[in-house]
Design a protein around this motif. Structure first.
Motif, PDB file in Angstrom:
ATOM      1  N   VAL A   1       0.768  -1.190  -0.176  1.00  0.00           N
ATOM      2  CA  VAL A   1      -0.173  -0.037  -0.014  1.00  0.00           C
ATOM      3  C   VAL A   1       0.901   1.394  -0.046  1.00  0.00           C
ATOM      4  O   VAL A   1       1.795   1.414   0.974  1.00  0.00           O
ATOM      5  N   ASN A   2       0.688   2.248  -1.064  1.00  0.00           N
ATOM      6  CA  ASN A   2       1.515   3.497  -0.983  1.00  0.00           C
ATOM      7  C   ASN A   2       0.750   4.432  -1.159  1.00  0.00           C
ATOM      8  O   ASN A   2      -0.355   4.813  -2.064  1.00  0.00           O
ATOM      9  N   THR A   3       0.733   5.334  -0.053  1.00  0.00           N
ATOM     10  CA  THR A   3      -0.008   6.466   0.286  1.00  0.00           C
ATOM     11  C   THR A   3       1.054   7.726   0.379  1.00  0.00           C
ATOM     12  O   THR A   3       0.798   9.101   0.519  1.00  0.00           O
ATOM     13  N   GLY A   4       2.305   7.278   0.201  1.00  0.00           N
ATOM     14  CA  GLY A   4       3.269   8.473   0.063  1.00  0.00           C
ATOM     15  C   GLY A   4       4.106   8.526  -1.162  1.00  0.00           C
ATOM     16  O   GLY A   4       3.391   8.623  -2.184  1.00  0.00           O
ATOM     17  N   THR A   5       5.351   8.520  -1.248  1.00  0.00           N
ATOM     18  CA  THR A   5       5.966   8.544  -2.677  1.00  0.00           C
ATOM     19  C   THR A   5       7.094   7.540  -2.777  1.00  0.00           C
ATOM     20  O   THR A   5       7.660   7.107  -1.857  1.00  0.00           O
ATOM     21  N   LEU A   6       6.932   7.125  -3.938  1.00  0.00           N
ATOM     22  CA  LEU A   6       7.839   6.081  -4.449  1.00  0.00           C
ATOM     23  C   LEU A   6       8.965   6.529  -5.545  1.00  0.00           C
ATOM     24  O   LEU A   6       8.420   7.178  -6.740  1.00  0.00           O
ATOM     25  N   ASN A   7      10.088   6.456  -5.137  1.00  0.00           N
ATOM     26  CA  ASN A   7      11.080   7.020  -6.305  1.00  0.00           C
ATOM     27  C   ASN A   7      11.872   5.973  -6.614  1.00  0.00           C
ATOM     28  O   ASN A   7      12.380   5.070  -6.051  1.00  0.00           O
ATOM     29  N   LYS A   8      12.058   5.875  -7.950  1.00  0.00           N
ATOM     30  CA  LYS A   8      13.149   5.183  -8.543  1.00  0.00           C
ATOM     31  C   LYS A   8      14.152   5.882  -9.107  1.00  0.00           C
ATOM     32  O   LYS A   8      14.063   6.796 -10.125  1.00  0.00           O
ATOM     33  N   THR A  10      18.050   5.244  -9.453  1.00  0.00           N
ATOM     34  CA  THR A  10      19.278   4.729 -10.040  1.00  0.00           C
ATOM     35  C   THR A  10      18.836   4.389 -11.575  1.00  0.00           C
ATOM     36  O   THR A  10      17.722   3.745 -12.104  1.00  0.00           O
ATOM     37  N   PHE A  14      14.234  -2.032 -11.752  1.00  0.00           N
ATOM     38  CA  PHE A  14      13.595  -2.686 -10.649  1.00  0.00           C
ATOM     39  C   PHE A  14      12.142  -3.012 -11.035  1.00  0.00           C
ATOM     40  O   PHE A  14      11.567  -2.367 -11.553  1.00  0.00           O
TER      41      PHE A  14
ATOM     42  N   HIS B 141      15.300   0.575  -0.981  1.00  0.00           N
ATOM     43  CA  HIS B 141      15.838  -0.802  -1.462  1.00  0.00           C
ATOM     44  C   HIS B 141      16.900  -0.850  -2.423  1.00  0.00           C
ATOM     45  O   HIS B 141      16.670  -0.220  -3.380  1.00  0.00           O
ATOM     46  N   ASN B 155       3.348   2.209   2.673  1.00  0.00           N
ATOM     47  CA  ASN B 155       4.288   3.395   2.824  1.00  0.00           C
ATOM     48  C   ASN B 155       3.624   4.797   2.919  1.00  0.00           C
ATOM     49  O   ASN B 155       2.869   4.806   1.820  1.00  0.00           O
ATOM     50  N   SER B 156       3.677   5.494   3.963  1.00  0.00           N
ATOM     51  CA  SER B 156       3.205   6.942   3.475  1.00  0.00           C
ATOM     52  C   SER B 156       4.404   7.975   3.844  1.00  0.00           C
ATOM     53  O   SER B 156       4.021   8.977   3.863  1.00  0.00           O
ATOM     54  N   GLY B 157       5.602   7.161   3.803  1.00  0.00           N
ATOM     55  CA  GLY B 157       6.737   8.101   3.749  1.00  0.00           C
ATOM     56  C   GLY B 157       7.246   8.115   2.250  1.00  0.00           C
ATOM     57  O   GLY B 157       6.617   8.357   1.491  1.00  0.00           O
ATOM     58  N   THR B 158       8.728   8.076   2.221  1.00  0.00           N
ATOM     59  CA  THR B 158       9.052   7.883   1.065  1.00  0.00           C
ATOM     60  C   THR B 158       9.865   6.421   0.835  1.00  0.00           C
ATOM     61  O   THR B 158      10.719   6.182   1.762  1.00  0.00           O
ATOM     62  N   ALA B 159       9.521   5.824  -0.340  1.00  0.00           N
ATOM     63  CA  ALA B 159      10.309   4.706  -0.520  1.00  0.00           C
ATOM     64  C   ALA B 159      11.190   4.886  -1.738  1.00  0.00           C
ATOM     65  O   ALA B 159      10.678   5.447  -2.894  1.00  0.00           O
ATOM     66  N   GLU B 160      12.283   4.469  -1.675  1.00  0.00           N
ATOM     67  CA  GLU B 160      13.091   4.579  -3.014  1.00  0.00           C
ATOM     68  C   GLU B 160      13.605   3.282  -3.394  1.00  0.00           C
ATOM     69  O   GLU B 160      14.165   2.321  -2.588  1.00  0.00           O
ATOM     70  N   VAL B 161      13.572   2.862  -4.638  1.00  0.00           N
ATOM     71  CA  VAL B 161      14.017   1.604  -5.190  1.00  0.00           C
ATOM     72  C   VAL B 161      15.181   1.956  -6.218  1.00  0.00           C
ATOM     73  O   VAL B 161      15.106   2.670  -6.870  1.00  0.00           O
ATOM     74  N   ARG B 162      16.089   0.908  -6.339  1.00  0.00           N
ATOM     75  CA  ARG B 162      17.395   1.330  -6.912  1.00  0.00           C
ATOM     76  C   ARG B 162      17.410  -0.026  -7.933  1.00  0.00           C
ATOM     77  O   ARG B 162      17.696   0.227  -9.107  1.00  0.00           O
TER      78      ARG B 162
END
Lengths: 63, 186
Positions: A1-8, A10, A14, B141, B155-162
Motif C-alpha cells: 500500500v502506497n500513500t506516500g512517495t515512491l522514487n526510482k 538509479t 527494478f 531498496h 508506505n506513507s513516507g518515502t520509498a526509494e527503489v534502486r
C-alpha cells in the motif's frame, strides 16, 4: 500500500511483482526502468512522473 | 538482562551468544564489532548508537517492542536470522546510516513494525518480509530481492527503489503468475 512517495532513482532496473494499492500517492521514475508487474494493482489519484531516459513499465492488470 | 548501559569500547570483535533481555537500556558500540547472535533476544525501548567505523551485527532471533532509536554513524546490520516486532508492534527510528537489512527475515507481525527513520535493504541477498511493515520515514531498496511472505508494506513516507526486485514468495508467486496468465487469455 502506497500513500506516500515512491522514487526510482538509479539507472538499474527494478521490478515490483507484488500487488500495489496506491492512493493519493506519488511515483517518480527519475532514472532506469521501473516495472510494475503484479497480477492485480489499483491506483487512485496518483501523480506519476517519468524523467527523460527513464521508463515505467506496466504489466498485467492495473485498475 | 540489561536495564542499564552496554558499551563496546575496543576495536576487537565481541559476540554475545547468550539470550539478551533489554528494557529501557542503552547500547553504545564505540569501536569494533559487536554481534548479538543468540537464538532468542528481546529488546524493549532501547537506545542504540554505533560510532563511525564500528559495527553492530544482529543475527539469531530478536523481538523488538516499544521504540528503538539512535544515531548510527557506523553500521547497524541484520545479516541473518529473524528480527520481529512483538505483539504490540515496535518502532525503529534510526538516523545516520540507518538500519541495514542485509539478509534473513523481517517480521512486523500483525501489529506492525514501523520505520520512522531510515531502513535500507542492502546487498545482493534474498530477504524475507513477513507481517506488516509500516514506513513513515525513508525506506531504500538498494540491492537484492525481497520476498513477501504474506506481508504487507504500507508506505506513507518515502520509498526509494534502486536495483532488482520485490516479489511474492515462490508459492504466492506461482499463484500470481497463474492469475496474470488467466487475465492475459481473457
Amino acid at each position: 500500500v502506497n500513500t506516500g512517495t515512491l522514487n526510482k532513482t538509479t539507472t538499474n532496473s527494478f521490478t515490483i511483482s507484488v500487488p500495489m494499492q496506491q492512493q493519493n500517492a506519488t511515483v517518480n521514475v527519475q532514472a532506469g526502468t521501473l516495472t510494475l508487474s503484479a497480477g492485480s494493482n489499483t491506483h487512485q489519484n496518483v501523480s506519476w512522473s517519468v524523467a527523460s531516459g527513464a521508463t515505467l513499465v506496466l504489466r498485467h492488470a492495473h485498475l | 538482562v540489561n536495564t542499564g548501559t552496554l558499551n563496546k569500547t575496543t576495536t576487537n570483535s565481541f559476540t554475545i551468544s547468550v539470550p539478551m533481555q533489554q528494557q529501557n537500556a542503552t547500547v553504545n558500540v564505540q569501536a569494533g564489532t559487536l554481534t548479538l547472535s543468540a537464538g532468542s533476544n528481546t529488546h524493549q525501548n532501547v537506545s542504540w548508537s554505533v560510532a563511525s567505523g564500528a559495527t553492530l551485527v544482529l543475527n539469531g532471533t530478536h523481538t523488538f517492542s516499544g521504540t528503538h532509536s539512535g544515531e548510527i554513524a557506523g553500521t547497524l546490520v541484520q545479516t541473518g536470522g529473524t528480527v520481529q516486532a512483538g505483539s504490540e508492534g515496535a518502532t525503529f527510528n534510526f538516523t545516520g546510516t540507518g538500519y541495514q537489512w542485509q539478509n534473513g527475515t523481517l517480521n512486523g507481525g500483525s501489529a506492525g513494525l514501523t520505520n520512522a527513520g531510515l531502513l535500507r535493504m542492502v546487498g545482493n541477498y534474498g530477504r524475507s518480509l513477513s507481517g506488516v511493515l509500516v514506513n513513515t520515514g525513508t525506506l531504500v531498496h538498494e540491492d537484492g530481492s525481497t520476498y513477501f511472505n504474506g506481508a504487507s508494506l504500507r508506505n506513507s513516507g518515502t520509498a526509494e527503489v534502486r536495483w532488482w526486485l520485490v516479489q511474492q514468495h515462490r508459492h504466492q508467486q506461482l499463484c500470481e503468475h497463474r492469475h496474470a496468465e488467466q487475465d492475459h487469455h481473457q
